[in-house]
Every structure is written in C-alpha cells, then in structure tokens.
Design a protein around this motif. Sequence first.
Motif, PDB file in Angstrom:
ATOM      1  N   GLY A 141       0.877  -1.211   0.178  1.00  0.00           N
ATOM      2  CA  GLY A 141       0.006   0.038  -0.019  1.00  0.00           C
ATOM      3  C   GLY A 141       0.796   1.267   0.012  1.00  0.00           C
TER       4      GLY A 141
ATOM      5  N   ASP B 165      -2.702  -7.142   9.681  1.00  0.00           N
ATOM      6  CA  ASP B 165      -3.074  -6.746   8.220  1.00  0.00           C
ATOM      7  C   ASP B 165      -2.765  -5.230   7.905  1.00  0.00           C
TER       8      ASP B 165
ATOM      9  N   THR C 221      -6.479  -0.108   5.795  1.00  0.00           N
ATOM     10  CA  THR C 221      -7.164   0.432   4.483  1.00  0.00           C
ATOM     11  C   THR C 221      -7.118   2.020   4.517  1.00  0.00           C
ATOM     12  N   LYS C 222      -7.414   2.651   3.441  1.00  0.00           N
ATOM     13  CA  LYS C 222      -7.522   3.967   3.260  1.00  0.00           C
ATOM     14  C   LYS C 222      -8.741   4.583   4.473  1.00  0.00           C
ATOM     15  N   GLU C 223      -9.722   3.564   4.007  1.00  0.00           N
ATOM     16  CA  GLU C 223     -10.915   4.031   4.988  1.00  0.00           C
ATOM     17  C   GLU C 223     -10.809   4.106   6.373  1.00  0.00           C
ATOM     18  N   GLU C 224      -9.974   3.246   6.994  1.00  0.00           N
ATOM     19  CA  GLU C 224      -9.529   3.123   8.237  1.00  0.00           C
ATOM     20  C   GLU C 224      -8.749   4.340   8.791  1.00  0.00           C
TER      21      GLU C 224
END
Length: 166
Positions: A20, A77, A80-83
């Motif tokens: 990422g 993991d 994420t971008k949302e997180e």
Amino acid sequence: MNQIRTVLQRMFGLVKHHVGTDQFGNKYYYVPEQKSWTGQTIRSKRMIEAVNRKEIEYEVGNIPSEWEAWIRGRREDPPTKEEILHNEEYRKMIKINANEVQQKEEIRREKEYEEGLVARQIRTQIKGHASATYFGTDKLSSEPTSTANTFQPGGWLPPENSNMKK
C-alpha cells in the motif's frame, strides 16, 4: 509461477510485494521468507520506501500510526484508506473536544477567582540561583569570586574603547 519467481529472485535479489501507499506518498512492502542465491533463508520482513529518504527530513507524523503499527508487527493486516481516514476524523474530534473542555475549565477557574473562592497564583521572577555568588544582581562581576568551597569565574566583556575598525 514459483519457478519464474525463483529465477527472478536469483537474478535480481529479494522479491517484495507492494502492500500500500499512504497519503504522504510513502510506499509499504512485504518481503516473504525467501532463500537467497547462496541457499540461506531470509526471514520475512516489512519495509517502507519513504518519500523523504534523508533522516534529517523525517519528522514525527510522516508515517501514519496505523502503518507504523503494521511495520512493527503490532497488527497483522495493513491498514485500509478508509480506516486511516476514519481515525484522522476521530483524532480531529478528540482535539476539538479537548479544546472545548479546556475553555470551559478556564472559564470556571476565572469565575472562582472573581468570586474569591481561589487565590490567583503569584508569578515571581527569579534571576540566578540563591547559592550563586551573583544572586540578585543584574550584572556578572568581571572579577572572580569565591565563597567557601565554590569558585565563580568572572565574566569578560571587550573594552568599550576598542581600536577595531568598523
């Protein structure tokens, strides 16, 4: 596929997988456990390719805390971008709430001062330390001083009538 990877690995070194990229442009990679061309086993690791490659340019906050936790192995993991966006909004709300609480506390404290319930703090200005030989004086002495087991060297200033060219 495994044979191609093994050939590429022997030719070019470690195989790394891009996991990422954060909002600052830092890229994160996962390197699985591999065997080197000499037959040694190389442990799996997590890497970052920083935008600012010089240590001098690094500042706290250049790596989001979620990615730092992934790099250090505190989370399994990658985030994420949302997180990350959700956590940034949460941090902003915490700062806003903290400022509101601080303002309410200042208003409450000021009200207590006005009502005479609490005395205001006295602010004193201390120059030097009481054990210093020059305590309470505005200027250092140009002469050295000594009291008991202490020695205070004198200060030096250039003479006012200097012959130096300006």
